[in-house]
Structures are given as C-alpha cells and as structure tokens.
Design a protein around this motif. Structure first.
Motif, PDB file in Angstrom:
ATOM      1  N   ASN A  54       0.825  -1.204   0.000  1.00 17.64           N
ATOM      2  CA  ASN A  54       0.000   0.000   0.000  1.00 17.64           C
ATOM      3  C   ASN A  54       0.858   1.253   0.000  1.00 17.64           C
ATOM      4  O   ASN A  54       0.599   2.214  -0.742  1.00 17.64           O
ATOM      5  N   LYS A  83      -8.126  -0.213  -3.273  1.00 18.35           N
ATOM      6  CA  LYS A  83      -8.162   0.366  -1.925  1.00 18.35           C
ATOM      7  C   LYS A  83      -7.563   1.763  -1.894  1.00 18.35           C
ATOM      8  O   LYS A  83      -7.970   2.615  -1.105  1.00 18.35           O
ATOM      9  N   THR A 132     -17.755  -2.682   1.422  1.00 14.94           N
ATOM     10  CA  THR A 132     -16.914  -2.637   2.621  1.00 14.94           C
ATOM     11  C   THR A 132     -17.377  -3.718   3.589  1.00 14.94           C
ATOM     12  O   THR A 132     -18.578  -3.840   3.855  1.00 14.94           O
ATOM     13  N   ASN A 134     -16.792  -5.279   7.404  1.00 13.67           N
ATOM     14  CA  ASN A 134     -16.281  -5.016   8.763  1.00 13.67           C
ATOM     15  C   ASN A 134     -15.435  -3.743   8.828  1.00 13.67           C
ATOM     16  O   ASN A 134     -14.465  -3.656   9.592  1.00 13.67           O
ATOM     17  N   GLY A 135     -15.797  -2.776   8.008  1.00 10.67           N
ATOM     18  CA  GLY A 135     -15.191  -1.454   8.080  1.00 10.67           C
ATOM     19  C   GLY A 135     -13.801  -1.322   7.513  1.00 10.67           C
ATOM     20  O   GLY A 135     -13.332  -0.212   7.271  1.00 10.67           O
ATOM     21  N   THR A 136     -13.104  -2.459   7.264  1.00 11.72           N
ATOM     22  CA  THR A 136     -11.708  -2.381   6.823  1.00 11.72           C
ATOM     23  C   THR A 136     -11.429  -3.120   5.521  1.00 11.72           C
ATOM     24  O   THR A 136     -10.512  -2.753   4.791  1.00 11.72           O
ATOM     25  N   HIS A 137     -12.191  -4.159   5.227  1.00 10.56           N
ATOM     26  CA  HIS A 137     -11.934  -4.970   4.037  1.00 10.56           C
ATOM     27  C   HIS A 137     -12.758  -4.469   2.849  1.00 10.56           C
ATOM     28  O   HIS A 137     -13.929  -4.116   3.006  1.00 10.56           O
ATOM     29  N   LEU A 138     -12.150  -4.492   1.671  1.00 10.17           N
ATOM     30  CA  LEU A 138     -12.818  -4.067   0.446  1.00 10.17           C
ATOM     31  C   LEU A 138     -13.080  -5.273  -0.444  1.00 10.17           C
ATOM     32  O   LEU A 138     -12.214  -6.122  -0.635  1.00 10.17           O
TER      33      LEU A 138
END
Length: 314
Positions: A54, A83, A132, A134-138
C-alpha cells in the motif's frame, strides 16, 4: 477550439504482481514499452513485494502523478490497487494475469496482454460499486463464507496451481462439506438458514465462468446475499448446468436477497474469503455497499472471445 487535454500524453502507472497466477512476466516491461511508443503514453512500473505494498503504491502515485493506475495480476492485485484509488479521481485499469481473474471477466476485459493494453490506452470507463466488510476490508467482486473459502484454503497449500488444482479441491470439498447455521440481519429482519455457503455478490460470476448471481449488476448500488442451502448428491449434478446457463437462482435450494447493508452471523465461524484472499473465521460480518465508488476502464465494445455479462456497460 480543440481539447488540449486529449492531445496530452497519458501517464499510466502499472502495478505488477510478479508472482500472480504463476505467469512468467519477464518480457512484460518490454511489451509495455513497445505499446507505449505505439499509443504515445508515458509509463512507470511498480512491482509488488508482498509487504508494505500500500505504501509503495501510494508513493509511486505521488511521484509519477498518473492519469491511470493499472493492476497487473489477479483479483487480489486489483483489490490492492482499488483500496488506494477508491472515491478518488484516478482511473483504474486491469491487465488480467492471475489464476481466475474474476473481476476482469465480469467487465469483459480481454485475457490477452495486447488486447488488455488496448483497453488501458483507450478512455471508456464504467463506475462500479464496491463493498466494505467489517469497516476495513474491500470487496470488488465476490466474497463468500463456507465451501469456496475452504477450497481456496486447500488450494493455497497445494503445489498444483491453476484451474486443475482449484477443480480438484472444489470437488473434494463438495463431497466433504456439512451445512452450518447462518443468519442475515436485513432491513431489521433476521433470516436464519442452514447453508453450505453464503455469498456476498457484487458481481454475477466467478472467474471460472460459473454464474452465482445472474440478476446482479456491479453498478446498481446494491449487492446480493446468496444462501447455497443443504443439498443431496443429486443436487450436486443439478447445479452444474444452471451455473453456466445463468439459471442458478431458479433452483429451490438457492435463496437470494438484495441489500445495501447487512450483518451476517456466522455461527459456525466458517472461513471468509474476499476476492480470492482468505480473511479468517469471523463470527460477525458487516457488509455495506459503496455506490459507484471506483472508475474503471472497460472495452469499447464486447468481443466474441470473452465471457459475456448480463449487465450492459453504461
């Protein structure tokens, strides 16, 4: 007056996963260079390394200031790039070089390098939804809990790669799998169901061409939750043809719901995979749509050589 921006050479950043799909990419840079001279664009290549990718990609974008960023690899590479680009102004492209290339097939992107580069150099795009988790995975394509995720886990441990390796483990898992209890909270209503697999479908089909969500549309602002309910040996054979004829939803042991936001209670803590990547055994999975959050390059027109999609590009 002519639009000067159309005459300005494009700047294209290629994000290359060197090990995706076990495909040799030794001559990739040379082919991109030859094509860039032909289509008059500037390019740079950033190879992924498996750690801090990233950060590497973000730094390459800041340094090179591209008009387009192209994921060269499989669905995992596309997910990685997305992401960073999501809800931004930079256009994303795909050159499919992974094992299955599900998102590329969904968008009718050519599977050959030369044809895929033509798509990258052109300007036709489509805004697609993302999910999305659980708020973090795309998720761009398909996520699921149960059989397919377990197959991916088996597949990653095997030395046999490609479709042959996947098919071997899929058949083994079909015969060994046992249903588990899941519940979906949808529009304040809780639906409890035993199932072999629960699919979170932004797209219509897997990279193999098997259609799990015939009525899906990757740009319609919603996704589908699909229960693959307990089946018998006879049902296994019944599923094969509908999977490849867009009629899987007509079977009485397939149950589908459209939604924009749901919570899945994974009572058996079965494995979750997102776009081909294992995430783990989560007891609660919160899913939410991000409507048309990513601008992605698509072919100018469909080709007879690619899997067709039920949804027309806009």
């Amino acid at each position: 007056m002519p639009n000067k921006s159309l005459n300005k050479p494009q700047r294209i950043l290629f994000i290359v996963n060197p090990i995706a799909g076990d495909i040799v990419k030794d001559d990739l840079k040379e082919k991109i260079e030859t094509f860039s001279e032909k289509r008059n664009f500037a390019f740079e290549i950033q190879y992924t390394k498996g750690e801090k990718d990233n950060q590497l990609i973000a730094e390459a974008i800041r340094r090179f200031a591209p008009d387009k960023v192209v994921a060269v690899g499989g669905d995992g590479t596309s997910n990685l790039v997305a992401k960073i680009l999501i809800n931004g102004k930079i256009i994303m492209g795909i050159i499919p070089m992974g094992s299955a290339n599900g998102l590329a097939r969904e968008l009718n992107i050519p599977q050959t390098l030369s044809d895929a580069l033509e798509v990258v150099a052109a300007r036709k795009t489509r805004a697609i939804d993302t999910i999305t988790i659980n708020g973090t995975h795309l998720s761009l394509h398909l996520a699921d809990i149960g059989i397919n995720a377990q197959v991916i886990k088996r597949f990653e441990r095997d030395s046999i790669r490609g479709f042959t390796g996947y098919a071997k483990h899929f058949i083994q898992e079909l015969f060994a799998a046992k249903p588990f209890k899941f519940a979906v909270t949808l529009d304040q209503k809780k639906i409890t169901q035993k199932a072999h697999m629960v699919v979170i479908a932004n797209a219509t089909k897997y990279g193999t061409g098997a259609v799990i969500n015939p009525r899906g549309n990757i740009s319609d602002g919603q996704f589908e939750i699909i229960f693959v309910r307990p089946y018998s040996m006879w049902h296994l054979f019944q599923m094969i043809i509908p999977f490849f004829t867009h009629k899987i939803h007509e079977l009485d042991y397939i149950k589908s719901f459209s939604a924009q936001k749901v919570t899945i209670h994974n009572y058996g803590k079965k494995e979750l995979q997102i776009d081909g990547e294992l995430i783990g055994r989560l007891k609660e999975i919160n899913v939410e749509i991000n409507p048309q959050a990513l601008e992605i390059l698509i072919p100018e027109r469909r080709s007879k050589y690619f899997f067709s999609s039920l949804t027309d590009e806009t």
